[in-house]
Structures are given as C-alpha cells and as structure tokens.
Scaffold this active site. Structure first.
Site, PDB file in Angstrom:
ATOM      1  N   LEU A   1       0.822  -1.219   0.000  1.00 39.33           N
ATOM      2  CA  LEU A   1       0.000   0.000   0.000  1.00 39.33           C
ATOM      3  C   LEU A   1       0.848   1.257   0.000  1.00 39.33           C
ATOM      4  O   LEU A   1       0.437   2.308  -0.468  1.00 39.33           O
ATOM      5  CB  LEU A   1      -0.907   0.019   1.234  1.00 39.33           C
TER       6      LEU A   1
ATOM      7  N   SER B   1       5.002   2.947   1.472  1.00 43.22           N
ATOM      8  CA  SER B   1       6.068   2.812   2.447  1.00 43.22           C
ATOM      9  C   SER B   1       6.560   4.204   2.798  1.00 43.22           C
ATOM     10  O   SER B   1       6.421   5.144   2.029  1.00 43.22           O
ATOM     11  CB  SER B   1       7.200   1.944   1.906  1.00 43.22           C
ATOM     12  N   GLY B   2       7.081   4.306   3.987  1.00 42.21           N
ATOM     13  CA  GLY B   2       7.584   5.579   4.455  1.00 42.21           C
ATOM     14  C   GLY B   2       9.029   5.408   4.832  1.00 42.21           C
ATOM     15  O   GLY B   2       9.758   4.604   4.227  1.00 42.21           O
ATOM     16  N   THR B   3       9.434   6.125   5.851  1.00 42.82           N
ATOM     17  CA  THR B   3      10.823   6.118   6.244  1.00 42.82           C
ATOM     18  C   THR B   3      11.246   4.768   6.842  1.00 42.82           C
ATOM     19  O   THR B   3      12.341   4.286   6.586  1.00 42.82           O
ATOM     20  CB  THR B   3      11.044   7.223   7.284  1.00 42.82           C
ATOM     21  N   TYR B   4      10.386   4.198   7.645  1.00 44.34           N
ATOM     22  CA  TYR B   4      10.809   3.020   8.410  1.00 44.34           C
ATOM     23  C   TYR B   4      10.068   1.742   8.075  1.00 44.34           C
ATOM     24  O   TYR B   4      10.458   0.679   8.496  1.00 44.34           O
ATOM     25  CB  TYR B   4      10.617   3.289   9.907  1.00 44.34           C
ATOM     26  N   ALA B   5       8.956   1.882   7.373  1.00 44.36           N
ATOM     27  CA  ALA B   5       8.092   0.717   7.284  1.00 44.36           C
ATOM     28  C   ALA B   5       7.545   0.523   5.881  1.00 44.36           C
ATOM     29  O   ALA B   5       7.555   1.438   5.067  1.00 44.36           O
ATOM     30  CB  ALA B   5       6.922   0.899   8.247  1.00 44.36           C
TER      31      ALA B   5
ATOM     32  N   LYS C   1       1.457  -3.015   8.803  1.00 45.29           N
ATOM     33  CA  LYS C   1       2.663  -2.210   8.674  1.00 45.29           C
ATOM     34  C   LYS C   1       3.824  -3.008   9.241  1.00 45.29           C
ATOM     35  O   LYS C   1       3.796  -3.423  10.406  1.00 45.29           O
ATOM     36  CB  LYS C   1       2.450  -0.919   9.460  1.00 45.29           C
TER      37      LYS C   1
ATOM     38  N   ASP D   1       4.720  14.057  13.798  1.00 47.04           N
ATOM     39  CA  ASP D   1       5.091  13.799  12.404  1.00 47.04           C
ATOM     40  C   ASP D   1       3.874  13.981  11.505  1.00 47.04           C
ATOM     41  O   ASP D   1       3.622  13.187  10.602  1.00 47.04           O
ATOM     42  CB  ASP D   1       5.677  12.394  12.269  1.00 47.04           C
TER      43      ASP D   1
HETATM   44  P1  ADP Z   1       6.145   5.116   7.772  1.00 49.17           P
HETATM   45  O1  ADP Z   1       6.330   5.127   9.243  1.00 49.17           O
HETATM   46  O2  ADP Z   1       7.159   4.255   7.104  1.00 49.17           O
HETATM   47  O3  ADP Z   1       6.056   6.487   7.174  1.00 49.17           O
HETATM   48  P2  ADP Z   1       3.234   4.904   7.421  1.00 49.17           P
HETATM   49  O4  ADP Z   1       2.445   4.365   8.554  1.00 49.17           O
HETATM   50  O5  ADP Z   1       3.196   6.371   7.240  1.00 49.17           O
HETATM   51  O6  ADP Z   1       4.749   4.363   7.481  1.00 49.17           O
HETATM   52  O7  ADP Z   1       2.708   4.194   6.102  1.00 49.17           O
HETATM   53  C1  ADP Z   1       3.316   4.454   4.834  1.00 49.17           C
HETATM   54  C2  ADP Z   1       2.248   4.602   3.752  1.00 49.17           C
HETATM   55  O8  ADP Z   1       1.484   3.395   3.642  1.00 49.17           O
HETATM   56  C3  ADP Z   1       1.221   5.688   4.036  1.00 49.17           C
HETATM   57  O9  ADP Z   1       1.667   6.959   3.589  1.00 49.17           O
HETATM   58  C4  ADP Z   1       0.007   5.189   3.271  1.00 49.17           C
HETATM   59  O10 ADP Z   1       0.088   5.537   1.906  1.00 49.17           O
HETATM   60  C5  ADP Z   1       0.095   3.661   3.403  1.00 49.17           C
HETATM   61  N1  ADP Z   1      -0.708   3.197   4.555  1.00 49.17           N
HETATM   62  C6  ADP Z   1      -0.302   3.177   5.843  1.00 49.17           C
HETATM   63  N2  ADP Z   1      -1.272   2.705   6.665  1.00 49.17           N
HETATM   64  C7  ADP Z   1      -2.325   2.409   5.888  1.00 49.17           C
HETATM   65  C8  ADP Z   1      -3.674   1.896   6.148  1.00 49.17           C
HETATM   66  N3  ADP Z   1      -4.077   1.606   7.393  1.00 49.17           N
HETATM   67  N4  ADP Z   1      -4.501   1.744   5.106  1.00 49.17           N
HETATM   68  C9  ADP Z   1      -4.088   2.064   3.851  1.00 49.17           C
HETATM   69  N5  ADP Z   1      -2.863   2.566   3.536  1.00 49.17           N
HETATM   70  C10 ADP Z   1      -1.970   2.719   4.532  1.00 49.17           C
HETATM   71 MG    MG Z   2       4.608   7.870   7.289  1.00 50.65          MG
END
Ligand code: ADP
Ligand code: MG
Length: 442
Positions: free
Chosen positions: A20, A22-26, A44, A137
């Site tokens: 779906l 990814s961000g910095t850590y996940a 996640k 954040d």
């Molecule tokens: P990180 O800590 O790596 O930034 P996030 O929790 O922000 O991780 O998730 C990264 C991306 O994944 C989000 O910007 C979003 O696009 C997608 N995402 C995260 N959680 C969900 C969810 N519950 N349902 C749908 N998409 C999600």
């Molecule tokens: Mg994020």
C-alpha cells in the site's frame, strides 16, 4: 517469519497482498485475515534492524498506548505481532489512500472540503493532546482516507517520530521537515504545539497544492523558514483578493480602466471593451465601499449605472456576432471533414474541435472548451505543416485561424467570469444583478 526480499513477508493468520505504501521506516501491505470473516486489514511491517534497542522498546510502549485509543479519526490499531525480523502493526484498512495523493490528484481541494478535513483532524488532535500525546510527524502522507466515495480522515503513523529522532541527519531530508515547526527545524527544541504548526502547513498545501516552504534541500528550507519573506501565494490568492480591497486607489484604477474601455469601444473592439468595462467595475465596487461622502457615492453610482448599461449593450453585440462566427466555423469544418476522409489523424483532430464547440455551448463549459481547443489546435498545427498546397490546405489554414480566435475569445470569457463582484454588499446597493449579468455571456 520474513519472506524473500521481493515479496511481502509472511505472517501467521494473514495473507499479505499488495504493497500500500512505504515511508521512512516501514512498508505497509494490504492483507486478509485467514479465518472466519476474511477481514481486510493493513499491516505495517517495521524492520527491527532499522531500529536501535531503545527505539524498539519505545515502539512497544507506544503500541500499548495506541491499542487503548479509539477515535473515529485515528487509524485503529487492532493488534500487533513480531518475529525475529519485523514488528507488525495490524491496522484498520483505509481504502482511500493518503491525503498527499488525494490532494495531488485533484491539484487543490475546495475550501469546503478542506474545512471538513480540518475539523476531523482537529478533533483527533484535541483528543490526543488531552491525553498528553503529541503526534510530531503530521504530514499529508501520514493522514489516511477511509474511502474515496465518502472520505473520512484517519490520522496514522504515529508515535514513531517521537522515538525516532526526526532531526536525525540521515532522515532529515525525507519530506517531513517541510511540515515541521521552525523551533524543531532550527533549534531542535520543541513541545506539543509543533503539531499545530504542521496542521497549518497541511491546510496550506490542501488549498494551494504545495506546502508553503517547498524546497529542494534542507538548507533551502531552513533559509526560507528563517527569512521574513512573505508567502506570496497567500497575498495573491483570489479568495483574499487584496487587489480589489476597498482603498484610496480603487476609484483611480476603475477610472483608468474605463478610459481604456471607452477607447476600445470607440474603435469598435466590442470584446476588448466589454472585458475592460468588467475589470473597471471590479474596482468601482470597492471604490463605492471606500467612499464615505454620500454625495460622491451617489455620483460614482450614477457613473457605474451608465457603464453597466453600456456593458449590457456590448454583451448583446458580442454574443450575436459570436453566434454567427460559431455557425460559420462549423460549416467550414464540415467541408474540411468531407475532404479528410482518408486522414484519420485529421478527422480525429476535427472531432476534438467539434467537441470543444459543443462544450462552449454548455453553461460554464468555457474552461473545458478552451482546453479542448488548445488540444485540437496542437494537432492541427502539426498537420498543417505537413499538408501540401491545395484546397485542403487552405481550409485547414482557416480552421486553425478559427480555432485560435475561439480560444482567444474563450480566454477573455474565462477572465471575465473570474472577475468577481462583491455581490453581497452590492445587493444592498441594488447594482449587483445588473453588474454581474453584464459580465457573463451565458
Ligand atoms: P512510515 O512510518 O514508514 O512512514 P506509514 O504508517 O506512514 O509508514 O505508512 C506508509 C504509507 O502506507 C502511508 O503513507 C500510506 O500511503 C500507506 N498506509 C499506511 N497505513 C495504511 C492503512 N491503514 N490503510 C491504507 N494505507 C496505509
Ligand atoms: Mg509515514
């Protein structure tokens, strides 16, 4: 157990499918629960090796806190698991994606939508702050939408920033500094109020399409935040409309425009004259508001009535000659179409031109028509360049000229439509309807 590097990891009880985001850590995957309901969730996955020991503990404490929270605008953390490689957060699935994508596919959001989103975000933040939790954040990528049909905001990705030093040099350029409060960026010392700064930046991005301090590098960002330069878009925004604020200059600007309008009118340039009259009226309205002397106010009003009635006459003239031109153009195009039977690309371009003409006849279709004309013109110009001399070339040439004239005319129309009136106050003055109707041709 973690799966191969190229696919989603494996996790007991779930089938992980598409990624779906990814961000910095996940990395976040869509997943189905194996048993009973086959419930859809988002999982996640945070790689343990990206966390130092202290962060892992903090993360676990954070998860415990989050598990206790239920709020309609905070992503629900249903459960969590871990194995030797990853920590898994099993969350409610948000089918509408994140706010960043939502804004950018629409370029900007209407104020009404932005306001509803702000209310939802504010209610989530108030709830958190009452429990002494700061998000730290906040950014559009961390705000999710429940669905695209009926989007509700869901605040997500939380707690991590707190534990993972967002100012850590390695990560500082990953986007979130754009949303960080100056004290966080410049002094690295802050409190819960930094969340409110981020909310302001998010609102700005929703309305203008990009964050106020958009920068290519961290040093550029820091420079922009520290500088006293104004954020120009705000002052230039049509909603604020500083240019038409009632002021000492309003009357002079209105008068200067009227002088030009009269000149164009005398030269028989009806379209240009009408447009100038409308622009002038845009300044007469604030001039009337600015004027306090009753007698002078009456004198301005009398003038304005005169210009409004001339604008109405011009409108009738422009509109009837426009109809004639439109008819002429259509019959010339039909002829050209007859001669283009063996040229599918030309036929297609003429189709676009016809679609533009049809749009033009719809109320409020100017902008769409304009886009179509410009698209059609682009094609026809290429074809014209390759067309050998002859009757078809002549017709093609005329068609191109016609389309250019239509596009010019529409640009004027759009400009006039955008020229807007202080309608509600003018209503009191009894001028508003006539002023507004003289300046739209529909
Ligand atoms: P990180 O800590 O790596 O930034 P996030 O929790 O922000 O991780 O998730 C990264 C991306 O994944 C989000 O910007 C979003 O696009 C997608 N995402 C995260 N959680 C969900 C969810 N519950 N349902 C749908 N998409 C999600
Ligand atoms: Mg994020």
């Amino acid at each position: 157990m973690a799966g191969p590097a190229w696919g989603p990891p494996r996790l007991d009880g779930f089938i992980l499918t598409e990624r779906l985001g990814s961000g910095t850590y996940a990395t976040v995957y869509k997943a189905y629960a194996k048993k009973d309901t086959r419930e859809v969730v988002a999982i996640k996955c945070v790689a343990k090796k990206s966390l130092n020991k202290a962060s892992v503990e903090n993360l676990l404490t954070e998860i415990e806190i989050l598990k206790g929270i239920r709020h309609p605008h905070i992503v629900h953390l249903k459960d969590f698991q871990w194995d030797s490689d990853n920590i898994y957060l099993i969350m409610e699935f948000c089918a509408g994606g994140d706010l960043s994508r939502f804004i950018h596919t629409r370029r900007i959001l209407p104020e009404k939508v932005a306001r509803v989103f702000m209310q939802q975000l504010a209610s989530a933040l108030q709830f958190l702050h009452e429990r002494n939790i700061s998000h730290l954040d906040l950014k559009p990528q961390n705000i999710l939408l429940s669905s695209l049909e009926k989007p509700h905001l869901k605040l997500a990705d939380f707690g991590f920033a707190q534990h993972m030093s967002p100012w850590d040099e390695k990560h500082v350029l990953r986007g979130s500094p754009l949303y960080m409060a100056p004290e966080m960026v410049c002094q690295r010392q802050y409190d819960a109020r930094v969340d409110l700064w981020s909310v302001g930046v998010i609102l700005y991005e929703a309305l203008f399409g990009q964050p106020p301090f958009a920068s290519r590098s961290f040093s550029e960002l820091e420079e922009k935040i520290r500088s006293n330069r104004v954020i120009e878009d705000f002052f230039a925004h049509p909603w604020v409309d500083l240019e038409h604020m009632p002021s000492r200059e309003s009357l002079a600007r209105a008068t200067a425009l009227v002088v030009q309008a009269v000149k164009k009118d005398q030269d028989g340039e009806a379209v240009a004259a009408l447009s100038l009259y409308c622009q002038a009226l845009d300044f007469f309205v604030p001039a009337l508001h600015y004027e306090v002397d009753a007698q002078r106010k009456e004198a301005i009003k009398a003038k304005v009535r005169q210009y409004v009635s001339r604008a109405e006459e011009l409108k009738a003239i422009v509109s009837s000659s426009n109809q004639a031109l439109l008819k002429q153009g259509t019959s010339a195009r039909d002829l050209l179409r007859e001669m283009a039977r063996d040229k599918p690309r030309l036929l297609a371009a003429l189709e676009v031109a016809s679609a533009a003409t049809a749009k033009e006849e719809e109320a409020g279709g100017e902008q769409d028509a304009l886009d179509l004309y410009q698209h059609g013109l682009g094609e026809l110009l290429v074809l014209l360049a390759a067309e050998p001399p002859g009757r078809r070339r002549e017709l093609l040439h005329t068609e191109v000229q016609n389309l250019m004239a239509r596009a010019e005319y529409l640009k004027e129309q759009v400009k006039m439509r955008e020229s807007h009136w202080a309608a509600e106050t003018l209503d009191k003055e009894g001028l508003s309807e006539s002023v507004r109707s003289s300046c739209t041709l529909q």
